[in-house]
Write an enzyme that holds these catalytic residues in place. Sequence first.
Site, short mmCIF file in Angstrom:
data_model
loop_
_atom_site.label_atom_id
_atom_site.label_comp_id
_atom_site.label_asym_id
_atom_site.label_seq_id
_atom_site.Cartn_x
_atom_site.Cartn_y
_atom_site.Cartn_z
CD GLU A 262 -3.11 -0.80 2.14
OE1 GLU A 262 -4.19 -0.40 1.69
OE2 GLU A 262 -2.90 -0.97 3.35
CG HIS B 109 -2.66 2.95 5.82
ND1 HIS B 109 -4.01 3.22 5.75
CD2 HIS B 109 -2.54 1.61 5.63
CE1 HIS B 109 -4.67 2.09 5.52
NE2 HIS B 109 -3.79 1.10 5.44
CG HIS C 92 -5.35 -1.75 9.10
ND1 HIS C 92 -4.43 -2.74 8.91
CD2 HIS C 92 -5.38 -1.03 7.94
CE1 HIS C 92 -3.92 -2.65 7.67
NE2 HIS C 92 -4.48 -1.62 7.07
CG HIS D 158 -8.36 -0.49 4.40
ND1 HIS D 158 -7.80 -0.09 3.21
CD2 HIS D 158 -7.32 -0.86 5.18
CE1 HIS D 158 -6.49 -0.26 3.26
NE2 HIS D 158 -6.18 -0.71 4.45
MN MN Z 1 -4.14 -0.97 5.02
#
Ligand code: MN
Length: 239
Positions: free
Chosen positions: A80, A99, A101, A169
């Site tokens: 990603e 980034h 979760h 996500h």
């Molecule tokens: Mn991710």
Amino acid sequence: MADISPSPALVEKLVYANRILYDQGVVDGLGHVSVRHDTAPDVFMLSCNRAPAMVSPRDIVCYDLDGEAVSSGAERPYLERFIHSEIYRARPDVVAVVHSHSPSVIPFGVTGNRLRPIFHMAGFLGSGSSHFEISDVAGDTDMLIRNRELGRALAQSLGDCTCVLMRGHGSTVVGTSIEQVVYRAIYAEVNAKLQMNAQGMGDVRYLTTVEAGLAAATNDSQIGRSWELWRRRIGPIES
Ligand code: MN
């Protein structure tokens, strides 16, 4: 391209950011943090495919804004990385990206509720988070931002916000320094928990946009104190 060897101090700070985000419960085996290169603005630094808590200075790789490694002999990259490359392309003001979760944010992404600043520590949320719907761009997917097109769409959804929620996500936050983006990732998670609790109790009076802006400015001048604490829990970084 000019010499792209990054400053060792910036590499070390990025390693601390990786380990702090794990220590503070924002990332686990997955999730990542990057920083724009200090002298080459079209380059950013991100670990190779390694769990954040295990990242060392030798794992840090330089990538261009297409998400291609420009460091020689780089190990396997994160799938990603296009989250980072396309946000740096779209937002010249952004210097660092996280980034994750982190779990408390997920219910907001799936209900279309915005994260809004419930207390002064989350003033950076301003008038609220933005929302990214991957199926609008690519139909059925594994939900990951695994190419440039999806990265570009995510950056578009982020707009001028500091935080974008990714349905089913996770979320991505941006900042103007490593310390600031780590702070924002930690307090996006805290704010989500508090906001969920408060919403269950009745109508919530959030910080106004003006209050949020004033609080964020004050917090930005105090981040060093928190950073020092978070860093002390990690201890020295091997070179
Ligand atoms: Mn991710």
